[in-house]
Design a protein around this motif. Structure first.
Motif, short mmCIF file in Angstrom:
data_model
loop_
_atom_site.label_atom_id
_atom_site.label_comp_id
_atom_site.label_asym_id
_atom_site.label_seq_id
_atom_site.Cartn_x
_atom_site.Cartn_y
_atom_site.Cartn_z
N GLU A 317 0.82 -1.22 0.00
CA GLU A 317 0.00 0.00 0.00
C GLU A 317 0.85 1.26 0.00
O GLU A 317 0.59 2.22 0.73
N ILE A 318 1.90 1.25 -0.82
CA ILE A 318 2.76 2.42 -0.97
C ILE A 318 2.48 3.05 -2.34
O ILE A 318 2.55 2.36 -3.36
N GLN A 319 2.15 4.33 -2.35
CA GLN A 319 1.92 5.03 -3.61
C GLN A 319 3.28 5.27 -4.29
O GLN A 319 4.13 5.97 -3.76
N PHE A 320 3.44 4.68 -5.46
CA PHE A 320 4.71 4.78 -6.18
C PHE A 320 4.50 5.49 -7.50
O PHE A 320 3.74 5.05 -8.35
N THR A 321 5.16 6.64 -7.65
CA THR A 321 5.10 7.40 -8.90
C THR A 321 6.48 7.42 -9.52
O THR A 321 7.49 7.56 -8.81
N CYS A 322 6.52 7.28 -10.83
CA CYS A 322 7.81 7.16 -11.50
C CYS A 322 7.76 7.85 -12.85
O CYS A 322 6.83 7.62 -13.64
N MET A 323 8.73 8.69 -13.10
CA MET A 323 8.94 9.30 -14.42
C MET A 323 10.39 9.01 -14.80
O MET A 323 11.32 9.62 -14.25
N ALA A 324 10.58 8.04 -15.68
CA ALA A 324 11.94 7.57 -15.95
C ALA A 324 12.18 7.45 -17.44
O ALA A 324 11.40 6.85 -18.17
N ASP A 325 13.29 8.02 -17.88
CA ASP A 325 13.79 7.87 -19.24
C ASP A 325 14.96 6.91 -19.17
O ASP A 325 16.08 7.29 -18.79
N GLY A 326 14.72 5.65 -19.53
CA GLY A 326 15.74 4.62 -19.41
C GLY A 326 16.87 4.72 -20.39
O GLY A 326 17.91 4.08 -20.21
N SER A 327 16.71 5.54 -21.43
CA SER A 327 17.79 5.64 -22.42
C SER A 327 19.05 6.24 -21.84
O SER A 327 20.16 5.99 -22.33
N GLY A 328 18.91 7.04 -20.78
CA GLY A 328 20.07 7.71 -20.21
C GLY A 328 20.98 6.81 -19.43
O GLY A 328 22.13 7.17 -19.15
N VAL A 329 20.50 5.61 -19.04
CA VAL A 329 21.33 4.71 -18.22
C VAL A 329 22.02 3.65 -19.07
O VAL A 329 22.63 2.73 -18.53
N ALA A 330 21.97 3.80 -20.39
CA ALA A 330 22.53 2.78 -21.28
C ALA A 330 24.03 2.60 -21.11
O ALA A 330 24.57 1.53 -21.40
N PHE A 331 24.72 3.63 -20.63
CA PHE A 331 26.18 3.54 -20.49
C PHE A 331 26.59 2.73 -19.25
O PHE A 331 27.75 2.36 -19.11
N MET A 332 25.64 2.44 -18.37
CA MET A 332 25.96 1.71 -17.15
C MET A 332 25.87 0.20 -17.37
O MET A 332 25.10 -0.27 -18.20
N GLU A 333 26.66 -0.53 -16.58
CA GLU A 333 26.59 -1.99 -16.64
C GLU A 333 25.26 -2.47 -16.05
O GLU A 333 24.69 -1.81 -15.17
#
Length: 443
Positions: A317-333
């Motif tokens: 019962e935790i309200q979870f909001t997310c705005m994420a652009d996953g393209s920016g993490v492509a350089f990470m393992e």
């Protein structure tokens, strides 16, 4: 002040001054350690009997150097026991800090001997260095204060910055053994040389000062190495567990996708036959709701992490909001992405589950701005935290098994030349991360 009164006073503080000198030399290294309950009472319980014991020693030693050495050794053992009684610290660490205090005391003692011998070359200064006179005592104390402050602001603070590293017992005993063996040798050697050649006497004292300063610096390096070994070992364990968890989460998400793919065929069959089973519709609704929790950011690993945490939030019962652009993490393992976001959200979820359901929320934002990856996470927070080296100190009783989540986050951020900050304001726990995106990874 009459000389007889001074001598009587010095007789009464004989051995007590040795005990206090060693204790004060050890304090800069150990005072940041955790104190046991009723610390002041424990300290008094230790100091009062020691003071009485020092009086007994002073009246019975008879001026013998051998007896004085034995009595001093007994006091030093009592001091180590007293430190263990007053501070919540491992025996190996107490011995390690005590040896650092031993070295500090010896440096100050040798410095005073050098200052005294040099000043005695001037006949007008000789009266100020007659033993057991006020001027002699004042110069002696001044040398101690100068050395203690210098060691505190250099070596002592560096040791504090290294935190609660565990020193192997063999290393602590090695330093303590070196101090116990070399100090008497240096002491008697310099005393013998002082009768024949003042230049070599001072040269030997300066050499001893340099040697013990080197010992202190070596202790700092050993403490840093112990902390690095602890952190690396813990990180390896965390990453091994995270890799296992990553595979489990990926399998769960894949199973959900397979289930939803099967549902498409079942829906087509439903349209063909026209038959509706209420139990089947309930199962369908549940499966679709589960699939609806999937997060699509443009990065598969980030999708897996966020989907797993979103499902976990829904369960609690935790309200979870997310705005994420996953393209920016492509350089990470892959494992770094999983570890970074997993640790951030796991800490937030753990914090929120202790709050009333109507106040539980977590917000995550992942953006790319001018070739910089920015990550902002926040959740409701009403407690207070203490920080060390920019990281919150875990409030759990088992500190050896907790508190490494944020350490892992910082390690990953520093690996990619980023910056990391934590704040607790306005009833919010906020994490802000900025990492440069390598040019080769920019699409």
């Amino acid at each position: 002040m009459p000389l007889s009164l001074i001598r009587r006073f010095l007789f009464h503080v004989k051995f007590w001054d040795i005990f206090m000198a060693f204790l004060l030399a050890t304090v800069p290294f150990i005072f940041r350690c955790g104190r046991r309950p009723h610390f002041v009472r424990r300290a008094v319980v230790c100091l009062v009997p020691v003071r009485l014991l020092c009086l007994l020693f002073a009246y019975t030693y008879g001026g013998s150097i051998a007896v004085e050495a034995v009595y001093s050794g007994i006091l030093l053992v009592i001091m180590i026991c007293g430190l263990l009684y007053c501070f919540e610290e491992r025996l190996s660490n107490v011995l390690f800090y005590f040896s650092a205090g031993f070295a500090t005391w010896y440096i100050s003692d040798r410095l005073f001997l050098v200052v005294a011998s040099v000043c005695r070359l001037n006949s007008s200064l000789v009266p100020y260095f007659v033993e057991r006179t006020p001027s002699h005592i004042l110069v002696y104390i001044s040398c101690f204060c100068v050395v203690y402050l210098f060691i505190y602001f250099t070596v002592g603070k560096k040791m504090h910055a290294l935190g609660d590293s565990e020193i192997p017992m063999q290393n602590a005993l090695l330093f303590l053994l070196l101090d116990s063996m070399l100090t008497p040798i240096f002491y008697f050697e310099s005393g013998a040389i002082s009768r024949y050649n003042l230049f070599f006497y001072n040269l030997l004292n300066v050499g001893e000062i340099i040697f013990y300063v080197f010992m202190l610096l070596l202790q700092v390096q050993m403490l840093a190495a112990a902390k690095d070994r602890l952190e690396i070992g813990t990180m390896k364990k965390l990453w091994a567990e995270e890799q296992k968890q990553y595979q489990l989460v990926k399998e769960n998400i894949d199973a959900i996708n397979i289930k939803c793919h099967d549902l498409k065929h079942q829906i087509r069959n439903l349209r063909t036959t026209g038959q509706v089973d209420p139990a089947y519709l309930d199962d369908l609704e549940k499966s679709v709701s589960l699939y609806n929790s999937a997060v699509r950011t443009g990065n598969e690993t980030l999708d897996i992490v966020l989907t797993d945490k979103r499902l976990h939030c829904a369960t609690h019962e935790i309200q979870f909001t997310c705005m994420a652009d996953g393209s920016g993490v492509a350089f990470m393992e892959t494992i770094d992405i999983f570890s970074l976001f997993g640790n951030i959200l796991d800490n937030a979820i753990e914090c929120e589950t202790n709050l009333p359901p109507d106040t539980r929320f977590i917000h995550l934002a992942v953006r790319t701005v001018n070739r910089m990856l920015t990550i902002h996470a926040e959740n409701h927070f009403e407690d207070s935290l203490q920080f060390r080296d920019g990281l919150p100190i875990t409030t759990k009783a088992d500190k050896d098994s907790h508190g490494y989540g944020m350490m892992s986050v910082r390690h990953i951020v520093e690996k990619y030349n980023g910056s990391f900050s934590i704040s607790t304001q306005d009833k919010l726990f906020q994490i802000d991360i900025v990492m440069p995106i390598p040019e080769i990874q920019k699409k």
